[in-house]
Design an enzyme around this catalytic site. Structure first.
Site, PDB file in Angstrom:
ATOM      1  N   LYS A 170       0.830  -1.214   0.000  1.00  0.00           N
ATOM      2  CA  LYS A 170       0.000   0.000   0.000  1.00  0.00           C
ATOM      3  C   LYS A 170       0.863   1.263   0.000  1.00  0.00           C
ATOM      4  CE  LYS A 170      -2.434  -0.781   3.682  1.00  0.00           C
ATOM      5  NZ  LYS A 170      -1.729  -2.020   4.075  1.00  0.00           N
TER       6      LYS A 170
ATOM      7  N   THR B  65       3.894   1.693  -1.287  1.00  0.00           N
ATOM      8  CA  THR B  65       4.477   1.945  -2.612  1.00  0.00           C
ATOM      9  C   THR B  65       3.413   2.442  -3.588  1.00  0.00           C
ATOM     10  OG1 THR B  65       4.192  -0.389  -3.216  1.00  0.00           O
ATOM     11  CG2 THR B  65       6.307   0.235  -2.313  1.00  0.00           C
TER      12      THR B  65
ATOM     13  N   ARG C 280       2.218   7.472   7.630  1.00  0.00           N
ATOM     14  CA  ARG C 280       2.544   7.319   9.042  1.00  0.00           C
ATOM     15  C   ARG C 280       4.057   7.218   9.236  1.00  0.00           C
ATOM     16  NH1 ARG C 280      -0.619   2.107  10.730  1.00  0.00           N
ATOM     17  NH2 ARG C 280      -0.182   1.588   8.560  1.00  0.00           N
TER      18      ARG C 280
ATOM     19  N   LYS D 199       9.947  -6.933   9.477  1.00  0.00           N
ATOM     20  CA  LYS D 199       9.243  -6.136   8.480  1.00  0.00           C
ATOM     21  C   LYS D 199      10.144  -5.139   7.757  1.00  0.00           C
ATOM     22  CE  LYS D 199       5.656  -2.609   8.058  1.00  0.00           C
ATOM     23  NZ  LYS D 199       6.567  -1.526   7.680  1.00  0.00           N
TER      24      LYS D 199
ATOM     25  N   ALA E  46      -2.802  -0.306  13.427  1.00  0.00           N
ATOM     26  CA  ALA E  46      -4.196  -0.454  12.998  1.00  0.00           C
ATOM     27  C   ALA E  46      -4.920  -1.556  13.760  1.00  0.00           C
ATOM     28  CB  ALA E  46      -4.250  -0.744  11.506  1.00  0.00           C
TER      29      ALA E  46
ATOM     30  N   PHE F  36      -3.165  -2.105   7.271  1.00  0.00           N
ATOM     31  CA  PHE F  36      -3.703  -3.455   7.078  1.00  0.00           C
ATOM     32  C   PHE F  36      -4.774  -3.483   5.993  1.00  0.00           C
ATOM     33  CE2 PHE F  36      -2.448  -4.021  11.742  1.00  0.00           C
ATOM     34  CZ  PHE F  36      -1.206  -4.509  11.411  1.00  0.00           C
TER      35      PHE F  36
ATOM     36  N   PHE G 198       3.738  -7.809  -9.757  1.00  0.00           N
ATOM     37  CA  PHE G 198       5.034  -8.410  -9.480  1.00  0.00           C
ATOM     38  C   PHE G 198       5.548  -9.074 -10.756  1.00  0.00           C
ATOM     39  CE2 PHE G 198       3.539  -7.495  -5.395  1.00  0.00           C
ATOM     40  CZ  PHE G 198       4.517  -7.711  -4.437  1.00  0.00           C
TER      41      PHE G 198
ATOM     42  N   TRP H  85       6.788   0.264  -8.806  1.00  0.00           N
ATOM     43  CA  TRP H  85       7.992  -0.281  -8.150  1.00  0.00           C
ATOM     44  C   TRP H  85       9.161  -0.303  -9.127  1.00  0.00           C
ATOM     45  CZ3 TRP H  85      11.168  -4.620  -8.688  1.00  0.00           C
ATOM     46  CH2 TRP H  85      12.006  -4.903  -7.592  1.00  0.00           C
TER      47      TRP H  85
END
Length: 880
Positions: free
Chosen positions: A335, A337, A359, A370, A589, A620, A709, A738
């Protein structure tokens, strides 16, 4: 002046005069002039023997005073040094004597400069007769310094020949005899013999320009005093007009940064470091921020002051776009990116104003599995190291404020347990210089207790006891300490083991810093006053009689607001393509609402203009972050979204279509690498369709963004887009940001632009007045698809207690797994036939929401110690 007052009735231009020694003549003439024009006048009289530093100190104060529009230095020539003249803010240099103003005047940039009043007066006097000035000869005597340079520029621009002389120059008589006009500059009085003048020549004396009543003005010998004073007033009005124009919205003049994407795509850190970001003050200027509205933190980030909201309060908001996602795999679906790629496409390629609001990442996940949250590939916030680590210290400020509350709790319990009422009263209301009085926060506590006395000596012993004793129950303290690191040995700790604590030990724990209620307050507040009120409302525990105890009762709300005074300002950064980003707040979240701050969104919506776009991200899946964005954040902010961008990946859709489990750090099974249209179709017809339906519950158009992807096939991409449209999405487009940056999200940008013009029927899922249980049931049934909810005895008791305390109208912030629409992470797709268990219900009264815990076991709760970090850290982004 009349035109200014028509457009800005409350604006009164103000002239400030700095002079050495008392001079009533100057004050009287300027009072007279300013009174006629309608200006305010302030006079600063320094000693005749003042120093240069004293003058500069006063000038700097006037530079910072927004009420002052012009500064006039009425000082002896010895004090008018370049250092003093150039200290005056060029925007307030109404005498036009600074190097910058003289340079602008010489260049002909009259829109930004001020013409020195004396030089302007000379030009107007020369033009009094109707004879053309072109070709005239003017001798300027004593024309050194800024005034002489400015006058020479004006004379030459008027087509006149100019000769500069000193009063003792050889050949001065011959020069004067050939001149059509003689201008005498300088403080000393100088007379030109009449025999030197040719017939019809004028002599203009500029020595004592302010002594208006003593200056002769006739055809042959003119003083400039009165005219200079009037023209100075005119410059003050002009300065205030420019200031008023600056307060209006200014169109962007943004220079985007060029990208040269490589294949294969390098590592994120290599891409970030290969791009040279713009200086942050340059970016701020490009997007219409004033110099005084930013506070730079190095070259690449700056805090933005909330005064911007007052300046642009009449400016219409731009379009409001939310980026949410389908139920994610443990790897994440990108989300962030997508958000960054979208704004890069909108601004760097479509030339539409846009802002990303993100955020701030926690240091826990950043150093966990992560990693950071700056985006990835060619859709990043840069510099990524500064984005991910410390930033401008907001999380540290939250930690300091949170732990101050924790320290105050334990100190208060210790003192109440070991001291008499009289001793406590002496500590809380000490005598200072023989005077004893209550502080405002103590007066407020007395009023809450029903005590109306204001004299500390007037309280009865019973009133003193009620005032000094919070009677906190150690077993019911809900406030925990925090640290922004994954430190598993702090999950359970014992405090109070030192001898000085006299055996008052208790078990407690550390949480991750961003789980603090103060973080949620930062994300939802709309200003410093509101934040202080919310901080005071935070419930830290209960008394032995069952009454809630707040931060206001502890007397620390003012201190918390001071600690957070800089953290409340959003941080300005930029993307790889030089488009602006606000980074502010970072609530999770699961136990909070998982969105960036209301203030960042409001500032951005004003800055982008009516046709611009603000793109913000919800944490999320849409069932968690988006639902809370609508029901909590939008309810708090009053803002209404125009479009939802729903992020999906072929990988996640295959998982929801029946594919094998996906684990962070393990190789992907072959089903996720090879084409499998049946799994994709299964995921689209279940989870993707359900998430689109959830967005439609709130009446907002949906655009599906398929984050592509390299293992995705064209057939899979086409299938997702087709089913998404059939399921009610306004559009569905593949995104290649990306690998390509903004250019790879042009289709998404166009789709969002089209969707933003569609009819919008935004609505909340529930009314605030709906009972707590029914609000929980509506979320469970309409959003998660549950048959019903099941409340534990403890949860029902908490709900009854919150209703009794008057918290029943607060919105709901559900705490549950992000890996499934249900409370069971192993259930993918669209689970049905389940009952949502509510084990406990808690309240963040300061933030302003109730959060039920939808877990089967206590160990599954993300709010117990650092299980929150483990719960969150499994969400790992593996970028292509």
């Amino acid at each position: 002046m009349e035109a200014l007052q028509r457009s800005h009735p409350s604006l009164i231009p103000t002239l400030a005069i700095i002079q050495a020694g008392e001079d009533d003549r100057l004050l009287e003439i300027n009072k007279k002039m300013s009174g006629k024009v309608g200006l305010n006048l302030t006079q600063i009289c320094l000693p005749r023997e003042c120093t240069e530093d004293e003058i500069i100190e006063e000038v700097l104060k006037l530079n910072q005073d927004p009420r002052v529009h012009g500064v006039y230095l009425h000082l002896p020539p010895v004090f008018l040094t370049g250092r003093v003249l150039n200290t005056v803010n060029p925007e307030k240099d109404i005498d036009g004597m600074s190097d910058l103003n003289v340079g602008r005047l010489a260049r002909g940039d009259v829109s930004q400069s001020f013409t020195p009043p004396t030089a302007n007066a000379v030009m107007q006097l020369l033009a009094r007769n109707d004879a053309p000035l072109d070709g005239k000869t003017v001798v300027v005597v004593g024309g050194e310094g800024p005034l002489g340079i400015a006058l020479q520029c004006l004379l030459q621009r008027g087509g006149m020949f100019v000769h500069n002389c000193h009063r003792n120059s050889e050949g001065l008589e011959k020069q004067v005899m050939r001149a059509d006009a003689v201008v005498l500059l300088g403080a000393e009085r100088m007379d030109i013999p009449p025999t030197w003048l040719r017939p019809g020549a004028s002599v203009i004396h500029c020595g004592s320009a302010f002594l208006t009543d003593e200056c002769e003005v006739d055809a042959s010998s003119s003083g400039v005093g009165a005219l200079t004073a009037v023209l100075r007033m005119q410059n003050v009005v002009q300065s205030s007009s420019r200031w008023a124009q600056q307060q209006q919205y200014r169109p962007w003049i943004l220079r985007s940064l060029k990208l040269q994407p490589l294949s294969p795509v390098p590592r994120d850190i290599e891409i970030s470091r290969a791009q040279t970001p713009k200086a942050i003050d340059q970016l701020a200027q490009e997007i219409g921020l004033l110099q005084e509205e930013t506070e730079a933190y190095g070259r690449t980030k700056a805090k933005v002051r909330l005064s911007l909201l007052d300046r642009l309060r009449e400016q219409p908001d731009g379009k409001y776009v939310l980026v949410a996602g389908i139920t994610p795999t443990p790897l994440g679906e990108g989300k962030s990116t997508v958000t960054i790629g979208l704004v890069q496409a909108l601004t760097a390629h479509l030339k539409l104003n846009s802002f990303a609001c993100l955020r701030q990442p926690s240091q826990g996940p950043t150093f966990g599995v992560k990693g950071g949250a700056a985006g990835g590939g060619y859709a990043q916030v840069i510099p990524m190291e500064e984005f991910n680590l410390h930033l401008t210290g907001d999380i540290h400020a939250i930690s300091a404020a949170n732990n101050l509350v924790a320290a105050a709790i334990d100190a208060r319990m210790l003192h109440e347990a070991t001291q008499t009422d009289k001793a406590l009263y002496s500590r809380l209301v000490p005598s200072v210089n023989g005077v004893r009085c209550f502080s405002p926060i103590q007066v407020a506590r007395l009023r809450r207790l029903g005590i109306n006395e204001t004299d500390p000596s007037a309280l009865t012993p019973q009133e003193v006891s009620s005032f000094v004793r919070l009677d906190l129950d150690p077993a019911k303290v809900t406030w925990q300490r925090v640290v922004d690191t994954n430190d598993r040995f702090l999950r359970k700790i014992t405090v109070g083991q030192a001898n000085t604590e006299k055996g008052h030990m208790r078990e407690t724990q550390f949480d991750i810093a961003v789980a603090s209620e103060i973080m949620a307050i930062l994300a939802l507040t709309d200003g410093l006053g509101d934040m202080k009120t919310r901080l005071g409302r935070m419930v830290v525990g209960s008394s032995r009689s069952g009454q809630p105890v707040t931060a206001e009762d502890l007397g620390v709300s003012g201190a918390l607001a001071v600690l957070m005074k800089d953290a409340i300002k959003p941080t300005l950064m930029q993307t790889l393509e030089g488009t602006p980003v606000f980074v502010h707040a970072g609530p999770f979240a699961n136990i909070a609402h998982g969105n960036s701050s209301v203030l960042a969104d409001k500032l951005a919506l004003k800055l982008v203009g009516e046709d611009g776009f603000v793109v913000t991200e919800a944490g999320f899946g849409a069932d968690i972050g988006m639902e809370k964005f609508f029901n909590i954040k939008c309810r708090s902010s009053g803002l209404r979204p125009n479009v939802v961008v729903l992020v999906a990946t072929v990988r996640a859709l295959k998982m929801h279509g029946g594919g094998p489990n996906v684990s962070a750090g393990s190789p992907l099974p072959k089903e996720y690498i090879n084409e499998n249209l049946s799994l994709v179709a299964g995921g689209c017809s279940t989870n993707l369709k359900k998430q689109i339906e959830i967005a439609h519950l709130f009446g907002v158009p949906v655009v599906v963004a398929l984050n592509v992807f390299k293992t995705d096939t064209q057939a899979e991409i086409d299938l997702v887009c087709r089913i998404a449209k059939e399921s009610g999405a306004s559009d569905a487009v593949p995104c290649h940001h990306w690998a390509l940056g903004g250019r790879g999200s042009l289709d998404l940008a166009q789709a969002v632009k089209r969707a933003s013009n569609q009819p919008n029927h935004f609505q909340f899922l529930y009314n605030q007045e709906t009972p707590i249980v029914e609000k929980i049931r509506m979320i469970a049934q309409k959003v998660y698809g549950a048959d019903d909810i099941k409340l534990s005895v403890e949860a029902q008791a908490k709900i009854d207690y919150y209703n009794q305390q008057g918290y029943g109208n607060l919105p709901i912030c559900m705490a549950k797994t992000h890996l499934s629409l249900s409370h069971m992470p192993e259930l993918k797709g669209v689970p049905t036939g389940f009952t949502l268990p509510i084990r406990d219900v808690r309240a963040s009264v300061g933030a302003g929401f109730i959060y039920p815990l939808a877990f089967n076991k206590c160990t599954e709760s993300p709010v117990v110690g650092f299980s929150l970090v483990n719960y969150y850290s499994v969400k790992c982004f593996i970028l292509n």
